[in-house]
Design a protein around this motif. Structure first.
Motif, PDB file in Angstrom:
ATOM      1  N   SER A  39       0.909  -1.170   0.180  1.00 31.08           N
ATOM      2  CA  SER A  39      -0.112   0.017  -0.054  1.00 31.08           C
ATOM      3  C   SER A  39       0.858   1.198  -0.087  1.00 31.08           C
ATOM      4  O   SER A  39       1.943   1.281   0.711  1.00 31.08           O
ATOM      5  CB  SER A  39      -0.794  -0.068   1.422  1.00 31.08           C
ATOM      6  N   GLY A  40       0.617   2.138  -0.789  1.00 33.75           N
ATOM      7  CA  GLY A  40       1.162   3.523  -0.751  1.00 33.75           C
ATOM      8  C   GLY A  40       2.562   3.425  -1.779  1.00 33.75           C
ATOM      9  O   GLY A  40       3.215   4.633  -1.943  1.00 33.75           O
ATOM     10  N   SER A  41       2.742   2.330  -2.493  1.00 33.83           N
ATOM     11  CA  SER A  41       4.144   2.054  -3.341  1.00 33.83           C
ATOM     12  C   SER A  41       3.723   2.952  -4.601  1.00 33.83           C
ATOM     13  O   SER A  41       4.760   2.968  -5.290  1.00 33.83           O
ATOM     14  CB  SER A  41       4.184   0.697  -3.417  1.00 33.83           C
ATOM     15  N   GLY A  42       2.615   3.405  -4.871  1.00 38.64           N
ATOM     16  CA  GLY A  42       2.197   4.267  -6.251  1.00 38.64           C
ATOM     17  C   GLY A  42       1.748   3.536  -7.300  1.00 38.64           C
ATOM     18  O   GLY A  42       1.612   3.944  -8.592  1.00 38.64           O
ATOM     19  N   LYS A  43       1.167   2.271  -7.184  1.00 40.50           N
ATOM     20  CA  LYS A  43       0.330   1.601  -8.208  1.00 40.50           C
ATOM     21  C   LYS A  43      -0.671   2.240  -8.810  1.00 40.50           C
ATOM     22  O   LYS A  43      -0.730   2.453 -10.046  1.00 40.50           O
ATOM     23  CB  LYS A  43      -0.113   0.235  -7.603  1.00 40.50           C
ATOM     24  N   THR A  44      -1.677   2.711  -7.953  1.00 38.13           N
ATOM     25  CA  THR A  44      -2.980   3.559  -8.437  1.00 38.13           C
ATOM     26  C   THR A  44      -2.240   4.657  -9.141  1.00 38.13           C
ATOM     27  O   THR A  44      -3.122   4.929 -10.270  1.00 38.13           O
ATOM     28  CB  THR A  44      -3.871   3.893  -7.143  1.00 38.13           C
ATOM     29  N   THR A  45      -1.576   5.292  -8.540  1.00 40.32           N
ATOM     30  CA  THR A  45      -1.093   6.548  -9.177  1.00 40.32           C
ATOM     31  C   THR A  45      -0.522   6.186 -10.486  1.00 40.32           C
ATOM     32  O   THR A  45      -0.847   7.057 -11.586  1.00 40.32           O
ATOM     33  CB  THR A  45       0.066   7.320  -8.394  1.00 40.32           C
TER      34      THR A  45
HETATM   35  N1  LIG Z   1      -3.992  13.013  -4.429  1.00 38.33           N
HETATM   36  C1  LIG Z   1      -2.967  12.887  -3.644  1.00 38.33           C
HETATM   37  N2  LIG Z   1      -2.518  13.768  -2.815  1.00 38.33           N
HETATM   38  C2  LIG Z   1      -1.332  13.730  -2.051  1.00 38.33           C
HETATM   39  N3  LIG Z   1      -0.787  12.266  -1.933  1.00 38.33           N
HETATM   40  C3  LIG Z   1      -1.183  11.413  -2.607  1.00 38.33           C
HETATM   41  C4  LIG Z   1      -2.331  11.300  -3.608  1.00 38.33           C
HETATM   42  N4  LIG Z   1      -2.563  10.262  -4.325  1.00 38.33           N
HETATM   43  C5  LIG Z   1      -1.426   9.552  -3.904  1.00 38.33           C
HETATM   44  N5  LIG Z   1      -0.886  10.157  -2.986  1.00 38.33           N
HETATM   45  C6  LIG Z   1       0.441   9.565  -2.097  1.00 38.33           C
HETATM   46  O1  LIG Z   1       1.141   8.945  -3.051  1.00 38.33           O
HETATM   47  C7  LIG Z   1       1.662   7.544  -2.640  1.00 38.33           C
HETATM   48  C8  LIG Z   1       1.433   6.588  -3.772  1.00 38.33           C
HETATM   49  O2  LIG Z   1       0.042   6.439  -3.600  1.00 38.33           O
HETATM   50  P1  LIG Z   1      -0.916   5.346  -4.340  1.00 38.33           P
HETATM   51  O3  LIG Z   1      -2.474   5.207  -4.081  1.00 38.33           O
HETATM   52  O4  LIG Z   1      -0.748   5.276  -5.950  1.00 38.33           O
HETATM   53  O5  LIG Z   1      -0.238   3.695  -3.878  1.00 38.33           O
HETATM   54  P2  LIG Z   1      -0.932   2.484  -4.174  1.00 38.33           P
HETATM   55  O6  LIG Z   1       0.337   1.823  -4.123  1.00 38.33           O
HETATM   56  O7  LIG Z   1      -1.927   2.491  -5.127  1.00 38.33           O
HETATM   57  O8  LIG Z   1      -1.479   2.232  -2.577  1.00 38.33           O
HETATM   58  P3  LIG Z   1      -2.788   1.372  -2.166  1.00 38.33           P
HETATM   59  O9  LIG Z   1      -2.320  -0.191  -2.431  1.00 38.33           O
HETATM   60  O10 LIG Z   1      -3.122   1.591  -0.866  1.00 38.33           O
HETATM   61  O11 LIG Z   1      -4.165   1.737  -3.193  1.00 38.33           O
HETATM   62  C9  LIG Z   1       1.146   7.533  -1.248  1.00 38.33           C
HETATM   63  O12 LIG Z   1       2.045   7.882  -0.552  1.00 38.33           O
HETATM   64  C10 LIG Z   1       0.117   8.360  -1.158  1.00 38.33           C
HETATM   65  O13 LIG Z   1      -0.183   8.674   0.192  1.00 38.33           O
END
Ligand SMILES: Nc1ncnc2c1ncn2[C@@H]1O[C@H](COP(=O)(O)OP(=O)(O)OP(=O)(O)O)[C@@H](O)[C@H]1O
Length: 256
Positions: A39-45
């Motif tokens: 979680s938080g590694s950047g996948k969704t971004t």
């Molecule tokens: N709109 C935003 N504003 C500020 N920080 C953000 C935003 N979107 C994501 N982040 C931060 O960027 C980093 C990557 O987030 P992301 O959602 O891409 O991770 P993830 O791997 O998809 O996590 P998860 O599995 O929990 O969905 C995290 O530290 C998150 O807190």
């Protein structure tokens, strides 16, 4: 064979957090690529940037259309991007409510996508909606039912039918089985695998579920703190992980 989607040097920070740090990847026709990581590694971004929903601070994403033309996804303008999302691309959200129209019937949800690509014949649209409900194991007698009255698993299957009915070439999936019971997840994964293979779709799927990635994906990218720390064929990465972080990720699944 040329890649459908090519991303290079993607970078994006949220304040001090590097959500994407020099990420590059290619997706080839008919290939399933999974992006895994904690979680938080950047996948969704990454998924949001690849699909044009979010603009990176650096780097670019190129999409190859069916005629072979290359397009810079973030330079193509809103209308062209919307057209792409209606035709060649699909997006399956983790929460089906984000991908369905909750005030439109199940059949309407499927039919609407067909109409967006030019279908006009009511009888044919309804027949195709009926067929797709069967394909995703929803009783076609529910064709006029509202998705709000469906179970979570049914809503997700309806979202998948709505997305795939127009046979997109590339589908983005964000944790499509997240938030569902484990037994429902397994069936849904099997269904996704069969449909993807049957339609020959290219898929970029984000998941923190290593077992789902193993089942679905040809290739894996492992993300940590916005960087891709390891990538390769799924079996190679999972059976013989090279990076310490991937080793930990695989070990934590085996221990669970
Ligand atoms: N709109 C935003 N504003 C500020 N920080 C953000 C935003 N979107 C994501 N982040 C931060 O960027 C980093 C990557 O987030 P992301 O959602 O891409 O991770 P993830 O791997 O998809 O996590 P998860 O599995 O929990 O969905 C995290 O530290 C998150 O807190």
């Amino acid at each position: 064979m040329s890649a459908l989607l090519e991303a290079s040097g993607l970078a994006l920070r949220f304040g001090a957090v590097p959500a994407l740090d020099d990420v590059s990847l290619e997706v080839f026709p008919g290939e399933v690529v999974a992006i895994v990581g904690e979680s938080g590694s950047g996948k969704t971004t990454l998924l949001r940037v690849l699909s044009g929903m979010m603009r990176p601070e650096a780097g670019e994403v190129r999409y190859r259309d069916p005629e072979g033309g290359l397009h810079l996804v973030h330079d193509m303008g809103e209308a062209a991007q919307r057209r792409l999302h209606r035709t060649d691309w699909g997006f399956v959200h983790q929460n089906p409510r984000d991908g369905l129209r909750m005030r439109v019937s199940a059949g309407g949800n499927i039919g609407e996508r067909l109409m967006a690509v030019g279908a006009r014949h009511y009888g044919q649209i309804r027949a195709e909606a009926d067929e797709w409900l069967r394909r995703v194991e929803i009783d076609p007698a529910r064709i006029d039912g509202m998705p709000a009255l469906f179970s979570g698993g049914m809503q997700q299957r309806l979202q998948i039918a709505r997305t795939l009915v127009t046979r997109p070439r590339l589908v983005f999936m964000d944790e499509p089985t997240g938030g569902l019971d484990v037994s429902v997840q397994a069936r849904l994964l099997d269904m996704i695998r069969a449909l993807v293979a049957d339609l020959g779709l290219a898929v970029v799927i984000v998941t923190h579920d290593i077992a789902a990635a193993r089942l679905l994906a040809h290739r894996l990218l492992v993300m940590r703190r916005g960087q891709v720390v390891e990538h390769g064929l799924t079996d190679r990465v999972l059976d013989d992980p090279q990076h310490e972080y991937t080793q930990l990720l695989v070990a934590s699944v085996l221990a669970a």
